[in-house]
Design an enzyme around this catalytic site. Structure first.
Site, PDB file in Angstrom:
ATOM      1  N   LYS A  96     -14.721 -28.654-114.038  1.00 16.41           N
ATOM      2  CA  LYS A  96     -15.962 -29.365-113.839  1.00 16.41           C
ATOM      3  C   LYS A  96     -17.109 -28.544-114.414  1.00 16.41           C
ATOM      4  O   LYS A  96     -16.951 -27.365-114.682  1.00 16.41           O
ATOM      5  CB  LYS A  96     -16.206 -29.633-112.345  1.00 16.41           C
ATOM      6  CG  LYS A  96     -15.245 -30.660-111.758  1.00 16.41           C
ATOM      7  CD  LYS A  96     -15.444 -30.886-110.260  1.00 16.41           C
ATOM      8  CE  LYS A  96     -16.851 -31.241-109.875  1.00 16.41           C
ATOM      9  NZ  LYS A  96     -17.395 -32.419-110.585  1.00 16.41           N
ATOM     10  N   GLU A 105     -22.008 -28.458-107.104  1.00 18.13           N
ATOM     11  CA  GLU A 105     -20.835 -29.304-106.859  1.00 18.13           C
ATOM     12  C   GLU A 105     -19.793 -28.562-106.038  1.00 18.13           C
ATOM     13  O   GLU A 105     -19.194 -29.127-105.123  1.00 18.13           O
ATOM     14  CB  GLU A 105     -20.233 -29.758-108.192  1.00 18.13           C
ATOM     15  CG  GLU A 105     -21.076 -30.796-108.919  1.00 18.13           C
ATOM     16  CD  GLU A 105     -20.571 -31.101-110.311  1.00 18.13           C
ATOM     17  OE1 GLU A 105     -20.875 -32.201-110.816  1.00 18.13           O
ATOM     18  OE2 GLU A 105     -19.886 -30.254-110.917  1.00 18.13           O
TER      19      GLU A 105
END
Length: 232
Positions: A96, A105
């Site tokens: 990610k 995140e």
């Protein structure tokens, strides 16, 4: 079915896991934004959730569409996070950070009881690494940190270019005030070993390898959405 339609299908399937009153981590990226739009439609009809956004970009979209937000300090424990990924393997190990929000995140995902990943089938891979690994670094000591990353990668037999991310002709800066180095390692056979090596470098704030964090991945393709569970 085009790429956006597949992202919408994944987002629709994920929305079925969201229950009334949940404390919800809301991810960043194009697929997560489709989820926000669908969630906002449900909220407009009286569905209640409290969301914690993983980026300023996501926060702006949520506020624009009427999704109630809190900070992670206000909601330090979350029921569920819905987020996208740049790559997903069969163990639901992720890369990610393509959108630059990997630190927030990961913090939000770690504060959640469960994490569900939503993606189109182009993100599903046998082995991670075709997508350059984002590594968030402190601007101070950038050259030293970059050299340390090269040495740690070489120790694991990994090479490839390390590129400081740019945006609009300038060094990209994250919401936390850090830079991102995109590491084109190629195939990453041992994501856990690489994670440990990167974590040992003081100038590395965080990296985009998400290990043992996702409970489910909802992968959309031309035939619709399917759910994958981790092989662990």
């Amino acid at each position: 079915m085009d790429a956006r339609e597949m992202k919408i299908k994944a987002a629709e399937a994920a929305l079925a896991h969201v229950e009334y009153g949940m404390r919800l981590g809301i991810g960043t990226g194009s697929t997560a934004e489709e989820f926000v739009r669908l969630l906002a439609e449900k909220v407009a009809s009286g569905f209640k959730v409290e969301g914690v956004p993983t980026s300023e970009r996501t926060a702006r979209l949520c506020l624009e569409l009427g999704v109630a937000l809190k900070s992670l300090d206000e909601l330090p424990e979350l029921d569920l996070t819905i987020d996208g990924a740049d790559e997903v393997d069969s163990d639901l190990t992720l890369i990610k950070g393509g959108g630059g929000a990997l630190l927030r995140e990961k913090i939000v995902a770690a504060a959640s009881q469960r994490m569900i990943v939503i993606a189109d089938e182009s993100k599903l891979v046998a082995t991670l690494g075709a997508f350059a690994l984002p590594i968030e670094v402190n601007p101070f000591g950038l050259v030293s940190t970059r050299m340390a990353i090269e040495k740690k990668a070489s120790k694991l037999g990994l090479g490839g270019s390390l590129t400081l991310r740019q945006a609009g002709g300038e060094d990209f800066m994250t919401d936390g005030g850090h830079y991102i180095i995109d590491a084109s390692f190629g195939r990453i056979p041992d994501a856990e070993a690489l994670s440990n090596e990167l974590n040992s470098i003081p100038g590395v704030v965080e990296h985009g390898l998400f290990l043992k964090m996702a409970a489910l991945a909802i992968i959309a393709g031309p035939a619709g959405a399917r759910t994958l569970r981790a092989n662990r």
